[in-house]
Each structure stands twice: as C-alpha cells, then as structure tokens.
Design a protein around this motif. Structure first.
Motif, PDB file in Angstrom:
ATOM      1  N   PRO A 165       0.813  -1.222   0.000  1.00 12.07           N
ATOM      2  CA  PRO A 165       0.000   0.000   0.000  1.00 12.07           C
ATOM      3  C   PRO A 165       0.844   1.269   0.000  1.00 12.07           C
ATOM      4  N   SER A 166       1.943   1.303   0.752  1.00 11.35           N
ATOM      5  CA  SER A 166       2.693   2.552   0.891  1.00 11.35           C
ATOM      6  C   SER A 166       3.621   2.826  -0.292  1.00 11.35           C
ATOM      7  N   LEU A 167       3.986   1.814  -1.083  1.00 13.59           N
ATOM      8  CA  LEU A 167       4.909   2.014  -2.201  1.00 13.59           C
ATOM      9  C   LEU A 167       4.264   1.816  -3.570  1.00 13.59           C
ATOM     10  N   ALA A 168       2.989   1.388  -3.612  1.00 10.20           N
ATOM     11  CA  ALA A 168       2.319   1.130  -4.892  1.00 10.20           C
ATOM     12  C   ALA A 168       2.212   2.415  -5.684  1.00 10.20           C
ATOM     13  N   GLY A 169       2.571   2.369  -6.951  1.00 16.10           N
ATOM     14  CA  GLY A 169       2.480   3.513  -7.833  1.00 16.10           C
ATOM     15  C   GLY A 169       3.593   4.528  -7.671  1.00 16.10           C
ATOM     16  N   LYS A 170       4.519   4.295  -6.759  1.00 17.10           N
ATOM     17  CA  LYS A 170       5.612   5.243  -6.529  1.00 17.10           C
ATOM     18  C   LYS A 170       6.724   4.987  -7.534  1.00 17.10           C
ATOM     19  N   GLN A 171       7.387   6.076  -7.921  1.00 12.94           N
ATOM     20  CA  GLN A 171       8.511   5.975  -8.842  1.00 12.94           C
ATOM     21  C   GLN A 171       9.717   6.636  -8.199  1.00 12.94           C
ATOM     22  N   PHE A 172      10.906   6.178  -8.555  1.00 14.27           N
ATOM     23  CA  PHE A 172      12.127   6.777  -8.023  1.00 14.27           C
ATOM     24  C   PHE A 172      12.799   7.575  -9.131  1.00 14.27           C
ATOM     25  N   SER A 173      13.519   8.574  -8.713  1.00 14.48           N
ATOM     26  CA  SER A 173      14.145   9.439  -9.708  1.00 14.48           C
ATOM     27  C   SER A 173      15.521   8.946 -10.128  1.00 14.48           C
ATOM     28  N   GLU A 174      16.149   8.123  -9.295  1.00 13.63           N
ATOM     29  CA  GLU A 174      17.514   7.702  -9.622  1.00 13.63           C
ATOM     30  C   GLU A 174      17.798   6.330  -9.043  1.00 13.63           C
ATOM     31  N   LEU A 175      18.465   5.495  -9.834  1.00  9.49           N
ATOM     32  CA  LEU A 175      18.946   4.190  -9.379  1.00  9.49           C
ATOM     33  C   LEU A 175      20.441   4.142  -9.643  1.00  9.49           C
ATOM     34  N   THR A 176      21.192   3.854  -8.605  1.00  7.19           N
ATOM     35  CA  THR A 176      22.645   3.765  -8.737  1.00  7.19           C
ATOM     36  C   THR A 176      23.084   2.362  -8.386  1.00  7.19           C
ATOM     37  N   LEU A 177      23.897   1.737  -9.248  1.00  4.53           N
ATOM     38  CA  LEU A 177      24.484   0.421  -8.998  1.00  4.53           C
ATOM     39  C   LEU A 177      25.994   0.546  -9.137  1.00  4.53           C
ATOM     40  N   LYS A 178      26.739   0.075  -8.139  1.00  3.92           N
ATOM     41  CA  LYS A 178      28.205   0.101  -8.242  1.00  3.92           C
ATOM     42  C   LYS A 178      28.792  -0.952  -7.315  1.00  3.92           C
ATOM     43  N   ARG A 179      30.007  -1.341  -7.598  1.00  3.34           N
ATOM     44  CA  ARG A 179      30.711  -2.316  -6.760  1.00  3.34           C
ATOM     45  C   ARG A 179      31.512  -1.557  -5.711  1.00  3.34           C
ATOM     46  N   ASP A 180      31.476  -2.071  -4.471  1.00  2.00           N
ATOM     47  CA  ASP A 180      32.293  -1.436  -3.435  1.00  2.00           C
ATOM     48  C   ASP A 180      33.681  -2.075  -3.416  1.00  2.00           C
ATOM     49  N   LYS A 181      34.489  -1.710  -2.439  1.00  2.00           N
ATOM     50  CA  LYS A 181      35.872  -2.191  -2.370  1.00  2.00           C
ATOM     51  C   LYS A 181      35.941  -3.694  -2.182  1.00  2.00           C
ATOM     52  N   GLU A 182      34.938  -4.258  -1.551  1.00  2.00           N
ATOM     53  CA  GLU A 182      34.925  -5.705  -1.309  1.00  2.00           C
ATOM     54  C   GLU A 182      34.311  -6.484  -2.472  1.00  2.00           C
ATOM     55  N   GLY A 183      33.905  -5.785  -3.524  1.00  2.00           N
ATOM     56  CA  GLY A 183      33.344  -6.454  -4.698  1.00  2.00           C
ATOM     57  C   GLY A 183      31.852  -6.695  -4.608  1.00  2.00           C
ATOM     58  N   ARG A 184      31.190  -6.192  -3.570  1.00  2.00           N
ATOM     59  CA  ARG A 184      29.744  -6.365  -3.445  1.00  2.00           C
ATOM     60  C   ARG A 184      29.033  -5.341  -4.323  1.00  2.00           C
ATOM     61  N   GLN A 188      21.346   2.016  -4.812  1.00  2.00           N
ATOM     62  CA  GLN A 188      20.682   3.109  -4.115  1.00  2.00           C
ATOM     63  C   GLN A 188      19.525   3.590  -4.957  1.00  2.00           C
ATOM     64  N   LEU A 189      18.330   3.603  -4.341  1.00  2.00           N
ATOM     65  CA  LEU A 189      17.125   4.141  -4.967  1.00  2.00           C
ATOM     66  C   LEU A 189      16.863   5.485  -4.312  1.00  2.00           C
ATOM     67  N   SER A 190      16.765   6.527  -5.101  1.00  2.00           N
ATOM     68  CA  SER A 190      16.621   7.869  -4.545  1.00  2.00           C
ATOM     69  C   SER A 190      15.358   8.529  -5.048  1.00  2.00           C
ATOM     70  N   GLY A 191      14.780   9.360  -4.202  1.00  2.00           N
ATOM     71  CA  GLY A 191      13.679  10.241  -4.595  1.00  2.00           C
ATOM     72  C   GLY A 191      12.340   9.575  -4.718  1.00  2.00           C
ATOM     73  N   ILE A 192      12.061   8.526  -3.929  1.00  2.00           N
ATOM     74  CA  ILE A 192      10.735   7.909  -3.974  1.00  2.00           C
ATOM     75  C   ILE A 192       9.783   8.799  -3.175  1.00  2.00           C
ATOM     76  N   GLU A 193       8.673   9.177  -3.789  1.00  2.00           N
ATOM     77  CA  GLU A 193       7.705  10.021  -3.098  1.00  2.00           C
ATOM     78  C   GLU A 193       7.036   9.252  -1.989  1.00  2.00           C
ATOM     79  N   ARG A 194       6.826   9.936  -0.882  1.00  2.00           N
ATOM     80  CA  ARG A 194       6.172   9.296   0.262  1.00  2.00           C
ATOM     81  C   ARG A 194       4.836   9.971   0.500  1.00  2.00           C
ATOM     82  N   GLU A 195       3.798   9.153   0.712  1.00  2.00           N
ATOM     83  CA  GLU A 195       2.498   9.734   1.014  1.00  2.00           C
ATOM     84  C   GLU A 195       2.527  10.327   2.421  1.00  2.00           C
ATOM     85  N   LYS A 196       1.893  11.449   2.547  1.00  2.00           N
ATOM     86  CA  LYS A 196       1.858  12.098   3.865  1.00  2.00           C
ATOM     87  C   LYS A 196       0.730  11.483   4.669  1.00  2.00           C
ATOM     88  N   PRO A 197       0.979  11.128   5.928  1.00  2.00           N
ATOM     89  CA  PRO A 197      -0.078  10.523   6.746  1.00  2.00           C
ATOM     90  C   PRO A 197      -1.171  11.512   7.099  1.00  2.00           C
TER      91      PRO A 197
END
Length: 197
Positions: A165-184, A188-197
């Motif tokens: 219910p809280s994330l349905a229909g929401k879109q994010f403005s940016e998706l970042t994928l990268k490997r860290d120093k350990e190879g993992r 990061q999903l950024s800018g997902i709109e949140r409904e105000k309670p």
C-alpha cells in the motif's frame, strides 16, 4: 565301296506336340484349382474381417449408448441461468467490497502507523537476493540503499512495490548500482515520493 543312305530323316521322326488336348486340360485344371484355392483363402479372410467388423460395430454401439447417457446426465446437471447470473453479480459485488476494504485498510494503516506502515511493507517484500542497509526519509522522499547479488535483482524487487500500500504507484528518480571495495554490488534508490499521513 559301300554307301549308307538314311531314308529315315529328321522330318519323318515324330514331333512332340505342345498344347495337346491332355496338356491343355491339365493346365486349365491347374488354373481352376489355383483360382478355387485363392477364392477359398480370400473367403476365409473375409469371414475373419467380417467377424472383426461386427465386434467393432457392437463396441461402437455400446460407446454411442454410453455417450447418449452421459449427454442426458449433462443436460440434467446444467446450472440454472438465473442462479448463474445471481452468482456472477454476487461475486462482482464481493470483489468490489474486498478492494474497498483493502484500500481503506491501507489508508488507515498509513495514517495510524506513519513510518511503521512503510517498514511493514518493506518487510513484506523482502528478497533473499538483496539486503537493505539504509532507509532514509527526508523532505517527503524515501531513499533506500543496500547490497544485491545480481544487477537484475533490484528491478525485480522494485516491481514488487506494487504489492504494498505505501509504495504502490511510486517511482524513483535515480537508481545507482556500483561495486564497493569488497566487490559487493551496492544499489541506491533515490527520490521515492512518500504519502503524507
């Protein structure tokens, strides 16, 4: 000097006659016997085929009788059209009420629990292929970050937002994928709109 003269020449010797009456009678008799034997053999085969055909026809009649009996039972068991229509309308009404209850429940959960609703939804769509490390809520936006096993796991997880219910229909403005120093593989999903309670 003696000379021999053969007065019994080849033209006077008896010749073998082909196609004499006896020979022709023997050939015709043999042909008649072969034709008779073949007729008897084919007649015997025809009797066997006739018996098999009679058995197949009898089995077919039994199957036809059973098919007619089953058709009669089927016509007896057909549902009443009025009852079918009432059932369809009741099912539509039930589906509409269930959707309304779900929407009202999700709104009540969002308004009463605030952040708890978001947390409950994120736990509901958890995935073994990724781990969520950080949840940040600021200025009405949600930022999520963590680690994934494969790059395709993140979009698959985001598709499951529609089930909450809280994330349905929401879109994010940016998706970042990268490997860290350990190879993992970090995401990061950024800018997902949140409904105000």
């Amino acid at each position: 000097m003696k000379r021999q003269i053969n007065l019994y020449g080849a033209e006077f010797r008896p010749r073998r006659q082909w196609a004499s009456l006896n020979q022709m009678a023997l050939v015709w008799g043999g042909c008649v016997a072969v034709v008779f034997c073949m007729g008897a053999f084919y007649g015997w085969q025809q009797q066997g085929v006739g018996r098999e055909l009679a058995q197949v026809r009898a089995a077919l009649e039994v199957k036809r009788g059973e098919a007619q009996r089953l058709d009669a039972e089927l016509t007896r068991h057909q549902a009443n059209a009025v009852l079918q229509q009432q059932l369809a309308s009741k099912q539509e009404e039930l589906t509409a009420k269930q959707e309304l209850m779900q929407q009202l429940g999700s709104l009540a959960l969002q308004k009463s629990q605030g952040y708890a609703g978001l947390m409950a939804d994120l736990s509901r769509i958890r995935d073994k292929q990724l781990s969520l490390q950080r949840i940040e809520i600021a200025d009405g936006r949600i930022n999520l970050s963590g680690f994934a096993n494969h790059s395709q796991d993140v979009p698959a997880w985001v598709k499951r937002f529609q089930q909450t219910p809280s994330l349905a229909g929401k879109q994010f403005s940016e998706l970042t994928l990268k490997r860290d120093k350990e190879g993992r593989l970090a995401f990061q999903l950024s800018g997902i709109e949140r409904e105000k309670p």
